[in-house]
Design a protein around this motif. Sequence first.
Motif, mmCIF file in Angstrom:
data_model
loop_
_atom_site.group_PDB
_atom_site.id
_atom_site.type_symbol
_atom_site.label_atom_id
_atom_site.label_comp_id
_atom_site.label_asym_id
_atom_site.label_seq_id
_atom_site.Cartn_x
_atom_site.Cartn_y
_atom_site.Cartn_z
ATOM 1 N N THR A 178 21.793 1.782 76.577
ATOM 2 C CA THR A 178 20.836 1.286 75.595
ATOM 3 C C THR A 178 21.479 1.309 74.214
ATOM 4 N N VAL A 179 21.432 0.168 73.535
ATOM 5 C CA VAL A 179 21.999 0.057 72.192
ATOM 6 C C VAL A 179 20.865 -0.237 71.232
ATOM 7 N N THR A 182 23.253 -3.484 67.139
ATOM 8 C CA THR A 182 23.977 -4.669 67.589
ATOM 9 C C THR A 182 25.135 -4.262 68.483
ATOM 10 N N LEU A 183 25.312 -5.004 69.559
ATOM 11 C CA LEU A 183 26.421 -4.762 70.474
ATOM 12 C C LEU A 183 27.486 -5.838 70.268
ATOM 13 N N ASN A 184 28.685 -5.407 69.921
ATOM 14 C CA ASN A 184 29.805 -6.327 69.731
ATOM 15 C C ASN A 184 30.938 -5.911 70.657
ATOM 16 N N ILE A 185 31.330 -6.796 71.542
ATOM 17 C CA ILE A 185 32.429 -6.540 72.456
ATOM 18 C C ILE A 185 33.475 -7.636 72.277
#
Length: 238
Positions: A178-179, A182-185
């Motif tokens: 759970t984020v 913001t999720l940046n990959i």
Amino acid sequence: MLKDIERRIRSLEARLNQSVQVGEVTSVDAARGTAQVRLATPGNADGLITHDLPVLVRKTHADKDYAMPDVGEQVLCVFLPMGLETGFVLGSFYSSRDTVPVASADKWHVTFSDGTSLEYDRKEHTLTGSVLGDARLSVSESEEPGKGGNMQLDVVKNFTATVGGDQSVSVTGNQTGTVGGTLNITVTGEATVSAPKISLVSPGGSVTPLDGVVTGNCICAVLGIKHPQKSAVVFASM
């Protein structure tokens, strides 16, 4: 009688003078947890080498602590009244020859000869570990039913992990992430996800908001040709 008392006093003084001594480790028996020590004795330039002396550690019964001194390390030894045949290695100490690795009363620190170190700073509430080679953590089931087997990591502030080589993670059960932000990959190479079903769901959307991903093999129901609005960056197989 007076001479006998004097003789006994001199003998007692000699034993007391020998009861605590400083020496240098000459050999270590890692399997037995013992060490031989060269003592600096008057009139003996080469020093006197002791028998195998047990090295004192914090616990040896239910919980076991293990740390052996190195050959050449300065140690403090204590001997029982019967003589130098029976004694113990109390531990080592810092000196002008072997200096401290850090200079802070708030730090617990361990430095190994290969460069690996582990440190906790109670003032800054910071745990720092530097491992020269591989790091392995094994979490297994406890012998007592209902206990053990789980691992929980709670990080209140920031968490940064840097892997210089390859990383492999194997999860036999479920994995949930759970984020809150913001999720940046970012992947500089190719990204491959293999699963029986993959769903991309927006917040509040249904589990399957779309029937599937539009690819170059999808036929447009209106034009009867391959779909012109295929994805240019997302590729999927049937």
